[in-house]
Design a protein around this motif. Structure first.
Motif, mmCIF file in Angstrom:
data_model
loop_
_atom_site.group_PDB
_atom_site.id
_atom_site.type_symbol
_atom_site.label_atom_id
_atom_site.label_comp_id
_atom_site.label_asym_id
_atom_site.label_seq_id
_atom_site.Cartn_x
_atom_site.Cartn_y
_atom_site.Cartn_z
ATOM 1 N N SER A 270 8.481 6.135 -0.128
ATOM 2 C CA SER A 270 7.490 5.798 -1.458
ATOM 3 C C SER A 270 7.558 6.916 -2.612
ATOM 4 O O SER A 270 6.752 6.237 -3.923
ATOM 5 N N GLU B 171 3.325 0.830 -2.288
ATOM 6 C CA GLU B 171 3.007 0.768 -0.425
ATOM 7 C C GLU B 171 0.813 0.615 -0.356
ATOM 8 O O GLU B 171 0.854 -0.154 0.014
ATOM 9 N N ASP C 45 7.752 -2.017 -1.835
ATOM 10 C CA ASP C 45 7.631 -0.470 -0.794
ATOM 11 C C ASP C 45 6.999 -1.121 0.072
ATOM 12 O O ASP C 45 5.580 -2.289 0.240
ATOM 13 N N GLU C 46 7.871 -1.672 1.769
ATOM 14 C CA GLU C 46 7.319 -1.658 3.311
ATOM 15 C C GLU C 46 6.694 -2.764 2.656
ATOM 16 O O GLU C 46 5.537 -3.402 2.809
HETATM 17 MG MG MG Z 1 5.975 4.722 2.273
#
Ligand code: MG
Ligand code: ATP
Lengths: 256, 327
Positions: free
Chosen positions: B41, B80, B152-153
């Motif tokens: 991140s 994130e 991000d994810e």
């Molecule tokens: Mg992260």
């Protein structure tokens, strides 16, 4: 310039699309006008019991703005929330991803909020003045008398500067809680204590609110200051500029 | 294309990202893999100019992010952490972003339509589920129809259908020739979507490789044997030149794909078998091995001391543990 116009529009959308904006500004108008009106009513009832000296130097304009002392709290809340909401919600990451020129981002955000606060400030100033004068009855002054118009317009400017000062400070501190914790004592406790003790009174004169309020006084005896109304406002402008410049440097240097 | 050159970020003493150099190329999905706290991140925030690198540089199609006047049409990102005001309607959230980049308002409806949020456009995200919030973030990323996308994810909080949707979306975007950069800490997820793989651990680059290369060099195959007569089986294996490893649960593991031969041998020597199955070490295991020493917040099992090693050495080392169910 086209770039700036786009960012200004974007900031205006942000401002009008959250509820906090509306409520803090409505509160600022209502509290200032309401409290001022109340004090005007009491003053009128009590006028005959006042000393001759007080009666001779009675400042009907200044009295009609007494509620500003509390009303400015809501204006401060507005300034703090406009900026802190970016940080507390994480919106700042979207904002700076969309506008990575941080100086431009700050200028546009502050400009749009200032425009709005200026309009609300002027409405509050004139509304509060006319309401107060009407309630003061025979002790009132007219807007055409010397210095009165300046004081009324100045009241709106004072509110605008309060909002701006809060915005600049919150760009430095980011958190709404911390910003309030710093602002409150600055305006209410420190300012009050310093101005009540003779020796420190001179310092207190240069605090933003103490200096800024001189713009609302018409009778010279109302406030004992080493500077005039515009001088006082200028001192407040200085504080505000300092807060904004500090805010800019923090925004530029720190991680979002 | 995104280029990272010696990108480094220190938070005080903490070295969150250390000298990362790699390139994210267009036309494919690049998976960005690393355990919790690896610095994924942080790296992505630096790519967007949100965090200032301690050292190093990031270029977006050769330019610095801060010099982009319409960044949303270059690069769209889903971060994130939540990056929106919960009290501002989905429509207005996208509107203020669109206005700042001079994007036409029709893009807002298109983006909302694309993520399936048209019906709640006028609702405040405060009332959104995790998955809906994630979808709104994706809509914001897609708003400027950018050539580069960064997630991000993204599957966080999505239901199975949403996860599949994201996978297809990423593949589709890459097929259109866009640059897609997506982080995860799940190798299995990456194996399904990514064409290229960048692995980091403790802020350092561990691997930068094609997904297919990673799979072929990391998927160990072996045969698992269970028998009530392990002693005889061991002798049988040894005398036939097969090497085995005794696993913790009493089974035997033989390297390679020798299932048929072992079955024949067992039949020939009338050796009872309870299990004879071909196995493939999962990519998850390969990933865990790759980052084992760098994992910062792992549950302590007390088996291995944390040692600093050269990435290359770790990269090529044999796998000491047991295999999983294949992938
Ligand atoms: Mg992260
Ligand atoms: N603002 C910050 N201040 C101090 N340390 C930070 C900050 N942001 C991140 N870190 C530290 O940097 C390291 C990397 O964090 P980062 O969030 O980038 O990891 P990650 O790979 O995204 O992990 P995860 O898979 O859990 O999301 C962590 O050890 C984290 O504690």
């Amino acid at each position: 310039m086209r770039h700036a116009t786009r960012v200004l529009r974007s900031e205006w959308t942000k401002l009008r699309s959250v509820r906090a904006t509306r409520w803090t500004l409505i509160a600022a108008v209502l509290i200032t006008a309401g409290l001022s009106a109340l004090i005007c009513v009491f003053t009128r009832a009590d006028f005959d019991n006042m000393s001759r000296r007080s009666q001779a130097t009675f400042d009907a304009t200044y009295v009609s703005f007494t509620g500003m002392g509390i009303g400015q709290l809501a204006m401060m809340a507005f300034g703090v929330l406009v900026v802190s909401a970016e940080y507390s919600t994480g919106m700042i990451r979207s904002s700076l991803s969309a506008v990575p020129q941080r100086g431009l981002f700050l200028v546009c955000k502050v400009a749009v909020a200032t425009g709005l606060v200026f309009v609300v400030g002027q409405i509050t100033g004139f509304g509060t003045f006319y309401l107060g004068q009407w309630l003061l009855g025979s002790h009132s002054v007219g807007i055409t008398e010397p210095g009165v118009l300046r004081a009324v317009v100045g009241a709106g400017l004072y509110m605008t500067l309060i909002g701006l000062f809060a915005m600049g400070l919150t760009f430095v501190l980011r958190s709404p809680v911390v910003s309030f914790i710093v602002l409150m004592p600055f305006f209410f406790i420190v300012s009050g204590i310093l101005s009540s003790v003779g020796a420190t009174q001179k310092i207190a004169h240069y605090l933003p609110d103490q200096a800024g309020t001189t713009i609302m006084a018409v009778v010279p005896q109302t406030l004992d200051r080493p500077y005039g109304p515009w001088g006082g406002l200028l001192i407040m402008v200085g504080w505000t500029a300092a807060a904004l410049v500090a805010g800019y440097f923090v925004l530029r240097e720190r991680d979002a | 294309m995104i280029e990272l050159l010696g990108l480094t970020k220190h938070y005080g003493e903490k070295k969150a990202v250390e000298d990362l150099t790699f390139t994210v190329r267009p036309g494919k999905v690049t998976g960005f893999l690393g355990p919790n706290g690896a610095g994924k991140s942080t790296t992505m925030r630096m790519m967007l100019g949100l965090d200032k690198p301690t050292a190093g540089d990031v270029r977006i199609d050769g330019m610095h992010y801060r010099d982009l006047k319409e960044p949303l049409s270059y690069i769209g990102a889903l971060l994130e952490a939540k990056s929106l005001h919960p009290g501002r309607t989905a429509y207005h959230h996208l509107l203020c972003l669109a206005q700042s980049n001079g994007l036409p308002e029709r893009r807002i409806d298109e983006a909302l339509e694309m993520v399936g949020l048209s019906a709640v456009a006028r609702k405040r995200p405060r009332s959104f589920s995790l998955g809906m919030g994630q979808r709104l973030g994706i809509a914001a990323a897609m708003l400027g129809d950018p050539r580069i996308l960064m997630f991000d994810e993204p599957v966080n909080g999505l239901d199975p259908e949403g996860i599949r949707w994201i996978r297809n979306l990423m593949k589709h975007l890459a097929d259109e020739g866009r640059t897609v950069f997506v982080s995860s800490h799940l190798m299995s997820e990456m194996a399904l979507t990514a064409d290229h793989l960048v692995v980091i651990g403790r802020g350092r680059l561990m691997a930068d490789t094609e997904m297919s290369d990673f799979i072929s060099s990391n998927s160990r195959t072996y045969v698992r044997i269970r028998t009530p007569e392990p002693e005889r089986m061991r002798d049988l294996l040894t005398s036939n030149g097969l090497t085995y490893v005794a696993a913790e649960d009493g089974s035997l593991e033989v390297e390679g794909d020798e299932t048929a031969r072992i079955g024949d041998l067992a039949a020939q020597w009338r050796l009872p078998l309870h299990e004879l199955s071909p196995q493939r070490a999962s990519l998850e295991d390969a990933f865990m091995r790759l980052t084992a020493e760098t994992v910062e917040y792992h549950a302590h099992s007390g088996d291995q001391p944390e040692t600093e090693q050269e990435p290359a050495e770790r990269w090529g080392r044999g796998f000491p543990g047991r295999g999983g169910e294949g992938s």
